[in-house]
Design a protein around this motif. Structure first.
Motif, PDB file in Angstrom:
ATOM      1  N   UNK A  71      -7.289   4.221   8.208  1.00 33.73           N
ATOM      2  CA  UNK A  71      -6.457   3.441   9.120  1.00 33.73           C
ATOM      3  C   UNK A  71      -5.186   3.032   8.369  1.00 33.73           C
ATOM      4  N   UNK A  72      -3.988   3.432   8.834  1.00 30.63           N
ATOM      5  CA  UNK A  72      -2.768   3.158   8.067  1.00 30.63           C
ATOM      6  C   UNK A  72      -2.491   1.677   7.822  1.00 30.63           C
ATOM      7  N   UNK A  73      -3.120   0.803   8.594  1.00 39.84           N
ATOM      8  CA  UNK A  73      -2.924  -0.630   8.378  1.00 39.84           C
ATOM      9  C   UNK A  73      -3.395  -1.053   6.994  1.00 39.84           C
ATOM     10  N   UNK A  74      -4.522  -0.504   6.546  1.00 40.47           N
ATOM     11  CA  UNK A  74      -5.118  -0.991   5.306  1.00 40.47           C
ATOM     12  C   UNK A  74      -4.357  -0.589   4.039  1.00 40.47           C
ATOM     13  N   UNK A  75      -3.863   0.645   3.911  1.00 38.90           N
ATOM     14  CA  UNK A  75      -3.010   0.934   2.751  1.00 38.90           C
ATOM     15  C   UNK A  75      -1.780   0.024   2.702  1.00 38.90           C
ATOM     16  N   UNK A  76      -1.212  -0.289   3.869  1.00 38.19           N
ATOM     17  CA  UNK A  76      -0.047  -1.175   3.899  1.00 38.19           C
ATOM     18  C   UNK A  76      -0.445  -2.607   3.536  1.00 38.19           C
ATOM     19  N   UNK A  77      -1.637  -3.026   3.966  1.00 42.92           N
ATOM     20  CA  UNK A  77      -2.130  -4.353   3.597  1.00 42.92           C
ATOM     21  C   UNK A  77      -2.401  -4.426   2.098  1.00 42.92           C
ATOM     22  N   UNK A  78      -3.003  -3.360   1.546  1.00 35.35           N
ATOM     23  CA  UNK A  78      -3.257  -3.306   0.103  1.00 35.35           C
ATOM     24  C   UNK A  78      -1.945  -3.433  -0.667  1.00 35.35           C
ATOM     25  N   UNK A  79      -0.921  -2.723  -0.211  1.00 35.45           N
ATOM     26  CA  UNK A  79       0.380  -2.788  -0.876  1.00 35.45           C
ATOM     27  C   UNK A  79       0.944  -4.202  -0.842  1.00 35.45           C
ATOM     28  N   UNK A  80       0.793  -4.883   0.299  1.00 32.46           N
ATOM     29  CA  UNK A  80       1.296  -6.259   0.422  1.00 32.46           C
ATOM     30  C   UNK A  80       0.551  -7.195  -0.527  1.00 32.46           C
ATOM     31  N   UNK A  81      -0.768  -7.019  -0.623  1.00 28.24           N
ATOM     32  CA  UNK A  81      -1.566  -7.863  -1.518  1.00 28.24           C
ATOM     33  C   UNK A  81      -1.240  -7.558  -2.976  1.00 28.24           C
ATOM     34  N   UNK A  82      -1.087  -6.284  -3.295  1.00 25.13           N
ATOM     35  CA  UNK A  82      -0.772  -5.895  -4.679  1.00 25.13           C
ATOM     36  C   UNK A  82       0.593  -6.423  -5.093  1.00 25.13           C
ATOM     37  N   UNK A  83       1.559  -6.370  -4.186  1.00 26.04           N
ATOM     38  CA  UNK A  83       2.896  -6.894  -4.483  1.00 26.04           C
ATOM     39  C   UNK A  83       2.827  -8.381  -4.785  1.00 26.04           C
ATOM     40  N   UNK A  84       2.080  -9.112  -3.962  1.00 27.04           N
ATOM     41  CA  UNK A  84       1.935 -10.548  -4.186  1.00 27.04           C
ATOM     42  C   UNK A  84       1.160 -10.831  -5.470  1.00 27.04           C
ATOM     43  N   UNK A 273      -0.907  -3.967  14.985  1.00 26.34           N
ATOM     44  CA  UNK A 273      -0.825  -3.877  13.514  1.00 26.34           C
ATOM     45  C   UNK A 273       0.610  -3.727  13.013  1.00 26.34           C
ATOM     46  N   UNK A 274       1.476  -3.105  13.821  1.00 28.42           N
ATOM     47  CA  UNK A 274       2.859  -2.860  13.403  1.00 28.42           C
ATOM     48  C   UNK A 274       2.913  -2.107  12.072  1.00 28.42           C
ATOM     49  N   UNK A 275       2.200  -0.971  12.014  1.00 35.30           N
ATOM     50  CA  UNK A 275       2.285  -0.133  10.813  1.00 35.30           C
ATOM     51  C   UNK A 275       3.656   0.530  10.769  1.00 35.30           C
ATOM     52  N   UNK A 276       4.034   0.991   9.598  1.00 36.76           N
ATOM     53  CA  UNK A 276       5.373   1.548   9.399  1.00 36.76           C
ATOM     54  C   UNK A 276       5.680   2.673  10.386  1.00 36.76           C
ATOM     55  N   UNK A 277       4.695   3.536  10.643  1.00 36.19           N
ATOM     56  CA  UNK A 277       4.914   4.681  11.517  1.00 36.19           C
ATOM     57  C   UNK A 277       5.259   4.274  12.948  1.00 36.19           C
ATOM     58  N   UNK A 278       4.852   3.072  13.358  1.00 37.64           N
ATOM     59  CA  UNK A 278       5.061   2.659  14.750  1.00 37.64           C
ATOM     60  C   UNK A 278       6.532   2.616  15.138  1.00 37.64           C
ATOM     61  N   UNK A 279       7.414   2.357  14.182  1.00 40.20           N
ATOM     62  CA  UNK A 279       8.849   2.300  14.487  1.00 40.20           C
ATOM     63  C   UNK A 279       9.529   3.659  14.357  1.00 40.20           C
ATOM     64  N   UNK A 280       8.778   4.692  13.922  1.00 43.04           N
ATOM     65  CA  UNK A 280       9.328   6.041  13.778  1.00 43.04           C
ATOM     66  C   UNK A 280       8.659   7.032  14.744  1.00 43.04           C
ATOM     67  N   UNK A 281       7.558   6.622  15.341  1.00 40.49           N
ATOM     68  CA  UNK A 281       6.846   7.473  16.295  1.00 40.49           C
ATOM     69  C   UNK A 281       7.717   7.670  17.538  1.00 40.49           C
ATOM     70  N   UNK A 282       7.423   8.728  18.325  1.00 42.38           N
ATOM     71  CA  UNK A 282       8.165   8.904  19.577  1.00 42.38           C
ATOM     72  C   UNK A 282       7.191   8.912  20.747  1.00 42.38           C
TER      73      UNK A 282
END
Length: 337
Positions: A71-84, A273-282
């Motif tokens: 699920x693309x949400x979780x890699x993005x969540x991991x990145x947010x947690x790792x950054x913090x 979830x507003x994953x990154x792909x959602x703003x690039x999908x068509x």
């Protein structure tokens, strides 16, 4: 170079047992301690500095259990947690449980054996006894997202009922939709149930009584496609879909397009979830943002407090989501992102 695994194998014990004996934890029989020390002497094993720091719980290692990477949400969540985490000087030990209880049990043992200084838990398969065990071993814990709030430990969650309510209210009030399908995650999954509650509340508030349709997926894109494709094949007529996550919404869009349905003219679709792909999908996907960066910052801040203030009381945080309007739900292509 001789490793701790070599010592464990020769002494016929686990690496965790060797580590405890090296660090004077005393959680072994006198015979086992004698045997391990004998092997250490014979092979000339010398613990490295990392092992020593782990034994003192000052390694700054935080464990993070997540349910999946599909699920693309979780890699993005991991990145947010790792950054913090990096801002606070912590390193992340990532544990992908693949939504399996057996793997959760393995990682819970691993967290203890690796002397993590804290743990972040995101799993449907972790219970209160698991959290208690970690806390009793001196490992502060905080649960996020899928893990429920009904435990006495710290937690960061999102008001998914409100997120569902916002999405469906937008479909009804702004788009005059009256036949809205709810594309749920697995039956009984807590966050999906919360979103369903918001879905129903919005329908009730807007006096839509003659249409409630719920179909189920597993949060992955294929399941969204299959659920909506089956619905269309069965002749169900609908004018909107509210999906429990973006990944399934992508599949739902594909199913509608394959069936010749135009989006958003004939069917409006909202994800979650507003994953990154959602703003690039068509078309660009209207979705509900859980504010991943805020979850990451708040989670690490709270865990850092628990680590540095061992006697402090746990806290629970419930964040408010926001609807991000894009093309998939709006004929006029007006956006608020």
């Amino acid at each position: 170079m001789t490793t701790i695994r070599d010592v464990a194998k020769l002494a016929n014990v686990s690496t965790a047992t060797v580590s405890r004996i090296i660090n004077g934890k005393g959680e072994a029989s006198p015979e086992t301690i004698k045997r391990v020390n004998k092997v250490i002497k014979e092979v000339g094993y010398r613990p490295n500095s990392l092992a020593k720091s782990l034994s003192k719980r000052d390694s700054n290692l935080i464990a993070l259990i997540i349910p999946t990477l599909n699920n693309p949400f979780f890699p993005e969540l991991v990145e947010a947690i790792e950054t913090a985490a990096s801002k606070y000087g912590y390193n992340l030990y990532l544990c992908n449980s693949e939504d399996q209880r057996s793997k959760v049990e393995y990682f819970l043992d691993s967290i203890v054996d690796h002397y993590a200084c804290g743990a972040i838990i995101n799993s449907l398969h972790v219970n209160e006894e698991d959290l208690k065990r970690l806390e009793e071993r001196g490992i502060p814990t905080i649960t996020i997202d899928r893990t429920q709030f009904s435990h006495p430990y710290s937690a960061v969650g999102v008001n998914h009922k409100d997120g569902g309510y916002q999405a469906v209210s937008h479909l009804v009030k702004n788009n005059n939709c009256k036949k809205i399908v709810f594309l749920s995650g697995p039956d009984g999954e807590k966050s999906s149930l919360d979103r369903l509650e918001g879905y129903r509340e919005a329908l009730k508030e807007n006096k839509i009584k003659d249409f409630e349709k719920i179909v189920y997926g597993n949060f992955e894109t294929v399941s969204g496609y299959e659920a909506i494709n089956e619905l269309i094949k069965n002749g169900c007529i609908f004018d909107a879909i509210f999906s429990s996550n973006d990944a399934m919404a992508f599949g739902a869009i594909r199913a509608c397009i394959d069936a010749g349905l135009k989006i958003p003219e004939q069917v409006k679709i909202i994800g979650y979830d507003n994953v990154l792909l959602s703003s690039y999908f068509y078309p660009k996907l209207t979705t509900v943002s859980q504010h991943k960066s805020r979850i990451g910052e708040l989670t690490i801040k709270e865990l850092d407090r628990l680590i540095n203030e061992p006697n402090s009381k746990p806290k629970k945080y419930n964040l408010s989501p926001d609807l991000i309007v894009r093309e998939s739900s709006n004929n006029r292509s007006v956006k608020n992102e």
